[in-house]
Design a protein around this motif. Structure first.
Motif, PDB file in Angstrom:
ATOM      1  N   GLN A  74       7.498 -10.556 -11.303  1.00 39.86           N
ATOM      2  CA  GLN A  74       6.413  -9.810 -10.673  1.00 39.86           C
ATOM      3  C   GLN A  74       5.666 -10.667  -9.661  1.00 39.86           C
ATOM      4  OE1 GLN A  74       3.963  -7.598 -13.389  1.00 39.86           O
ATOM      5  NE2 GLN A  74       2.287  -7.353 -11.920  1.00 39.86           N
ATOM      6  N   ALA A  75       5.541 -11.958  -9.931  1.00 40.37           N
ATOM      7  CA  ALA A  75       4.853 -12.847  -8.995  1.00 40.37           C
ATOM      8  C   ALA A  75       5.601 -12.931  -7.666  1.00 40.37           C
ATOM      9  CB  ALA A  75       4.697 -14.233  -9.603  1.00 40.37           C
ATOM     10  N   HIS A  76       6.919 -12.917  -7.741  1.00 39.67           N
ATOM     11  CA  HIS A  76       7.741 -12.926  -6.525  1.00 39.67           C
ATOM     12  C   HIS A  76       7.473 -11.665  -5.710  1.00 39.67           C
ATOM     13  CE1 HIS A  76      12.096 -13.054  -4.723  1.00 39.67           C
ATOM     14  NE2 HIS A  76      11.151 -13.227  -3.811  1.00 39.67           N
ATOM     15  N   LEU A  77       7.430 -10.512  -6.365  1.00 41.52           N
ATOM     16  CA  LEU A  77       7.124  -9.264  -5.682  1.00 41.52           C
ATOM     17  C   LEU A  77       5.729  -9.309  -5.063  1.00 41.52           C
ATOM     18  CD1 LEU A  77       7.632  -6.331  -4.890  1.00 41.52           C
ATOM     19  CD2 LEU A  77       6.961  -5.653  -7.220  1.00 41.52           C
ATOM     20  N   ALA A  78       4.777  -9.889  -5.770  1.00 41.57           N
ATOM     21  CA  ALA A  78       3.422  -9.995  -5.239  1.00 41.57           C
ATOM     22  C   ALA A  78       3.397 -10.835  -3.959  1.00 41.57           C
ATOM     23  CB  ALA A  78       2.493 -10.606  -6.289  1.00 41.57           C
ATOM     24  N   ARG A  79       4.171 -11.916  -3.944  1.00 43.92           N
ATOM     25  CA  ARG A  79       4.225 -12.748  -2.741  1.00 43.92           C
ATOM     26  C   ARG A  79       4.866 -11.989  -1.581  1.00 43.92           C
ATOM     27  NH1 ARG A  79       5.760 -16.592  -6.635  1.00 43.92           N
ATOM     28  NH2 ARG A  79       7.968 -16.404  -6.050  1.00 43.92           N
ATOM     29  N   GLU A  80       5.903 -11.221  -1.881  1.00 37.93           N
ATOM     30  CA  GLU A  80       6.551 -10.439  -0.827  1.00 37.93           C
ATOM     31  C   GLU A  80       5.591  -9.394  -0.258  1.00 37.93           C
ATOM     32  OE1 GLU A  80       8.977 -12.314   0.040  1.00 37.93           O
ATOM     33  OE2 GLU A  80      10.622 -10.881  -0.073  1.00 37.93           O
ATOM     34  N   MET A  81       4.790  -8.781  -1.121  1.00 39.92           N
ATOM     35  CA  MET A  81       3.795  -7.817  -0.642  1.00 39.92           C
ATOM     36  C   MET A  81       2.791  -8.493   0.282  1.00 39.92           C
ATOM     37  SD  MET A  81       4.108  -4.599  -1.436  1.00 39.92           S
ATOM     38  CE  MET A  81       2.426  -4.062  -1.088  1.00 39.92           C
ATOM     39  N   ARG A  82       2.357  -9.677  -0.095  1.00 36.35           N
ATOM     40  CA  ARG A  82       1.403 -10.415   0.745  1.00 36.35           C
ATOM     41  C   ARG A  82       2.018 -10.759   2.097  1.00 36.35           C
ATOM     42  NH1 ARG A  82      -3.976 -10.055  -0.120  1.00 36.35           N
ATOM     43  NH2 ARG A  82      -4.552 -10.547  -2.265  1.00 36.35           N
ATOM     44  N   ASP A  83       3.271 -11.247   2.071  1.00 34.37           N
ATOM     45  CA  ASP A  83       3.910 -11.699   3.299  1.00 34.37           C
ATOM     46  C   ASP A  83       4.264 -10.550   4.231  1.00 34.37           C
ATOM     47  OD1 ASP A  83       3.755 -14.295   2.431  1.00 34.37           O
ATOM     48  OD2 ASP A  83       5.856 -14.439   1.813  1.00 34.37           O
ATOM     49  N   LEU A  84       4.823  -9.472   3.686  1.00 31.30           N
ATOM     50  CA  LEU A  84       5.327  -8.376   4.511  1.00 31.30           C
ATOM     51  C   LEU A  84       4.314  -7.261   4.727  1.00 31.30           C
ATOM     52  CD1 LEU A  84       8.921  -8.072   2.981  1.00 31.30           C
ATOM     53  CD2 LEU A  84       8.312  -9.061   5.196  1.00 31.30           C
ATOM     54  N   ALA A  85       3.427  -7.069   3.749  1.00 32.31           N
ATOM     55  CA  ALA A  85       2.487  -5.948   3.829  1.00 32.31           C
ATOM     56  C   ALA A  85       1.049  -6.377   4.065  1.00 32.31           C
ATOM     57  CB  ALA A  85       2.558  -5.111   2.547  1.00 32.31           C
ATOM     58  N   GLY A  86       0.745  -7.659   3.814  1.00 33.81           N
ATOM     59  CA  GLY A  86      -0.614  -8.135   4.032  1.00 33.81           C
ATOM     60  C   GLY A  86      -1.609  -7.612   3.022  1.00 33.81           C
ATOM     61  N   THR A  87      -1.129  -7.168   1.865  1.00 34.75           N
ATOM     62  CA  THR A  87      -2.014  -6.621   0.847  1.00 34.75           C
ATOM     63  C   THR A  87      -1.361  -6.806  -0.516  1.00 34.75           C
ATOM     64  OG1 THR A  87      -3.250  -4.638   0.177  1.00 34.75           O
ATOM     65  CG2 THR A  87      -1.022  -4.288   0.999  1.00 34.75           C
ATOM     66  N   THR A  88      -2.054  -6.376  -1.557  1.00 39.02           N
ATOM     67  CA  THR A  88      -1.471  -6.402  -2.899  1.00 39.02           C
ATOM     68  C   THR A  88      -0.739  -5.098  -3.156  1.00 39.02           C
ATOM     69  OG1 THR A  88      -3.431  -5.429  -3.929  1.00 39.02           O
ATOM     70  CG2 THR A  88      -3.367  -7.847  -3.704  1.00 39.02           C
ATOM     71  N   LEU A  89       0.141  -5.124  -4.134  1.00 41.62           N
ATOM     72  CA  LEU A  89       0.860  -3.903  -4.492  1.00 41.62           C
ATOM     73  C   LEU A  89      -0.111  -2.819  -4.933  1.00 41.62           C
ATOM     74  CD1 LEU A  89       3.513  -2.418  -4.966  1.00 41.62           C
ATOM     75  CD2 LEU A  89       3.677  -3.537  -7.204  1.00 41.62           C
ATOM     76  N   GLY A  90      -1.042  -3.183  -5.807  1.00 45.27           N
ATOM     77  CA  GLY A  90      -2.014  -2.190  -6.266  1.00 45.27           C
ATOM     78  C   GLY A  90      -2.886  -1.670  -5.149  1.00 45.27           C
ATOM     79  N   GLY A  91      -3.306  -2.571  -4.247  1.00 44.05           N
ATOM     80  CA  GLY A  91      -4.131  -2.145  -3.130  1.00 44.05           C
ATOM     81  C   GLY A  91      -3.405  -1.181  -2.212  1.00 44.05           C
ATOM     82  N   TYR A  92      -2.138  -1.459  -1.950  1.00 45.47           N
ATOM     83  CA  TYR A  92      -1.356  -0.565  -1.082  1.00 45.47           C
ATOM     84  C   TYR A  92      -1.167   0.802  -1.733  1.00 45.47           C
ATOM     85  CZ  TYR A  92       2.542   1.548   1.365  1.00 45.47           C
ATOM     86  OH  TYR A  92       3.337   2.431   2.035  1.00 45.47           O
ATOM     87  N   LEU A  93      -0.807   0.822  -3.009  1.00 42.09           N
ATOM     88  CA  LEU A  93      -0.563   2.097  -3.674  1.00 42.09           C
ATOM     89  C   LEU A  93      -1.838   2.929  -3.765  1.00 42.09           C
ATOM     90  CD1 LEU A  93       1.797   0.817  -6.487  1.00 42.09           C
ATOM     91  CD2 LEU A  93       2.434   2.191  -4.500  1.00 42.09           C
ATOM     92  N   THR A  94      -2.974   2.280  -3.982  1.00 47.30           N
ATOM     93  CA  THR A  94      -4.248   3.005  -4.010  1.00 47.30           C
ATOM     94  C   THR A  94      -4.559   3.597  -2.638  1.00 47.30           C
ATOM     95  OG1 THR A  94      -5.129   1.609  -5.776  1.00 47.30           O
ATOM     96  CG2 THR A  94      -6.716   2.799  -4.420  1.00 47.30           C
ATOM     97  N   ALA A  95      -4.344   2.807  -1.594  1.00 43.18           N
ATOM     98  CA  ALA A  95      -4.652   3.271  -0.240  1.00 43.18           C
ATOM     99  C   ALA A  95      -3.767   4.428   0.184  1.00 43.18           C
ATOM    100  CB  ALA A  95      -4.503   2.115   0.753  1.00 43.18           C
ATOM    101  N   THR A  96      -2.553   4.493  -0.361  1.00 44.85           N
ATOM    102  CA  THR A  96      -1.629   5.552   0.042  1.00 44.85           C
ATOM    103  C   THR A  96      -1.620   6.722  -0.927  1.00 44.85           C
ATOM    104  OG1 THR A  96       0.192   4.331  -1.019  1.00 44.85           O
ATOM    105  CG2 THR A  96      -0.103   4.033   1.346  1.00 44.85           C
ATOM    106  N   GLY A  97      -2.580   6.758  -1.854  1.00 47.84           N
ATOM    107  CA  GLY A  97      -2.743   7.948  -2.689  1.00 47.84           C
ATOM    108  C   GLY A  97      -1.932   7.961  -3.959  1.00 47.84           C
ATOM    109  N   TYR A  98      -1.328   6.827  -4.347  1.00 46.59           N
ATOM    110  CA  TYR A  98      -0.553   6.791  -5.586  1.00 46.59           C
ATOM    111  C   TYR A  98      -1.496   6.869  -6.782  1.00 46.59           C
ATOM    112  CZ  TYR A  98       2.483   5.015  -9.295  1.00 46.59           C
ATOM    113  OH  TYR A  98       3.177   4.859 -10.455  1.00 46.59           O
ATOM    114  N   GLU A  99      -1.131   7.729  -7.744  1.00 46.93           N
ATOM    115  CA  GLU A  99      -1.984   7.930  -8.910  1.00 46.93           C
ATOM    116  C   GLU A  99      -1.233   7.715 -10.217  1.00 46.93           C
ATOM    117  OE1 GLU A  99      -3.486  11.837  -8.426  1.00 46.93           O
ATOM    118  OE2 GLU A  99      -4.872  11.316  -6.828  1.00 46.93           O
ATOM    119  N   GLY A 100      -0.137   6.968 -10.153  1.00 37.94           N
ATOM    120  CA  GLY A 100       0.592   6.676 -11.378  1.00 37.94           C
ATOM    121  C   GLY A 100       1.704   7.652 -11.706  1.00 37.94           C
ATOM    122  N   ARG A 101       1.869   8.704 -10.880  1.00 35.28           N
ATOM    123  CA  ARG A 101       2.921   9.686 -11.146  1.00 35.28           C
ATOM    124  C   ARG A 101       3.787   9.889  -9.914  1.00 35.28           C
ATOM    125  NH1 ARG A 101      -1.740  11.530 -12.949  1.00 35.28           N
ATOM    126  NH2 ARG A 101      -2.039  12.857 -11.132  1.00 35.28           N
TER     127      ARG A 101
END
Length: 253
Positions: free
Chosen positions: A210-237
Motif C-alpha cells: 500500500q505504501a508503494h501505491l501511496a507513493r505512486e499517487m503522490r508522484d503521478l496524481a499529486g494527492t493521496t488516494l483517499g483525497g482523490y477518491l473523495t474529490a471525485t465523489g467516491y463513497e465506498g461503493r
C-alpha cells in the motif's frame, strides 16, 4: 443542476465518447491514463496529449464540452504527430491540421446536436485517409496492463530496450516504464472503486504494498488516494456516474 459527466463506447476502435456539462471543480485532478483526446471546448477544437502528471482544469471553465478519448497508442497516426510532441500539452487542432479544414470542422460541430458523435465522425473519416496505428502499440499496452515487466514486454514484441523506448515515445508519449506506472495506477483505482481494500488493490495492481501505491499517487496524481477518491465523489461503493469524473475527460485550463 450540478455538473454531469457521461461516457459511451465509440465505433472508433477502443475509443470512448464523453460529454461534460456544468462547472468544473478544480479540486478534481485529471489523472494520467496513457490516452489522448480530441476535444470540443468553448467552441474550439483541441487535442489533449498524454499526461505524465495530474492536470487540473481552470476553475473558471464552465459550460458544456465533449471529447473522444483514444486508447493508448491509437491517436498519433490519426493526428499525424508523434505522441511525445504533445506530452503534457493541450493544443489547438489547427496547429496540427490545415486551418481551413479545422474551420469547417468547427462549424460542423458547432451546429451538431451531439458534439461527441460529431467528433467520432471526424475520427472515423480521418482514419480512412491515414495509415493505421503502430501495430505493436496495442500489444505493448496490453502486456504492460497485465503487469508484465518492460524487459518481458520487449521480448514479447521482439524489440530491444532502445527500440521499445523509441516506439513507445512515438505511440504513447513516454517510455514503457512510465506507461507501466500509469496503467498500474489506473488498475489500482479501478479496483478500489469496485470496493477492494487499498492494500489488496495495491498488490493486485502490481504494487509492492500500500505504501508503494501511496507513493505512486503522490508522484503521478499529486494527492493521496483517499483525497482523490473523495474529490471525485467516491463513497465506498464505486464512483457516482453522474458526478464523478473519470481520468480521461481532459479539458483545458
Amino acid at each position: 443542476m450540478g455538473a454531469r459527466y457521461e461516457e459511451r463506447a465509440s465505433r472508433f476502435g477502443g475509443a470512448v465518447l464523453w460529454a461534460w456539462s456544468g462547472a468544473r471543480d478544480p479540486a478534481r485532478p485529471v489523472l494520467p491514463d496513457g490516452c489522448m483526446d480530441l476535444l470540443w471546448v468553448d467552441g474550439r477544437l483541441l487535442v489533449a496529449g498524454p499526461d505524465t502528471h495530474a492536470f487540473t482544469p481552470g476553475a473558471a471553465l464552465a459550460g458544456d464540452c465533449a471529447g473522444i478519448r483514444f486508447a493508448p497508442g491509437t491517436a498519433p497516426a490519426l493526428l499525424g504527430v508523434p505522441a511525445h510532441e504533445l506530452r503534457d500539452r493541450r493544443v489547438a487542432l489547427d496547429a496540427l491540421w490545415p486551418g481551413a479544414e479545422v474551420r469547417g470542422l468547427t462549424e460542423r460541430i458547432g451546429a451538431a446536436d451531439d458534439p461527441a458523435a460529431a467528433l467520432e465522425g471526424i475520427a472515423l473519416h480521418r482514419a480512412a485517409r491515414t495509415g493505421p496505428p503502430d501495430p505493436l502499440a496495442a500489444v505493448v499496452a496490453a502486456q504492460l496492463r497485465q503487469g508484465r515487466s518492460v524487459a518481458a514486454t520487449a521480448r514479447a514484441v521482439g524489440l530491444g530496450a532502445r527500440q521499445l523506448h523509441r516506439r513507445s515515445l512515438a505511440a504513447f508519449g513516454y517510455g514503457p516504464k512510465t506507461l507501466a506506472r500509469v496503467l498500474r495506477l489506473q488498475r489500482a483505482l479501478a479496483l478500489v472503486r469496485a470496493g477492494t481494500p487499498y492494500a489488496e488493490a495495491a498488490r493486485a495492481a502490481g504494487c509492492a504494498d500500500q505504501a508503494h501505491l501511496a507513493r505512486e499517487m503522490r508522484d503521478l496524481a499529486g494527492t493521496t488516494l483517499g483525497g482523490y477518491l473523495t474529490a471525485t465523489g467516491y463513497e465506498g461503493r464505486g464512483a457516482n456516474s453522474e458526478t464523478a469524473e473519470p481520468s480521461g475527460s481532459r479539458t483545458t485550463a
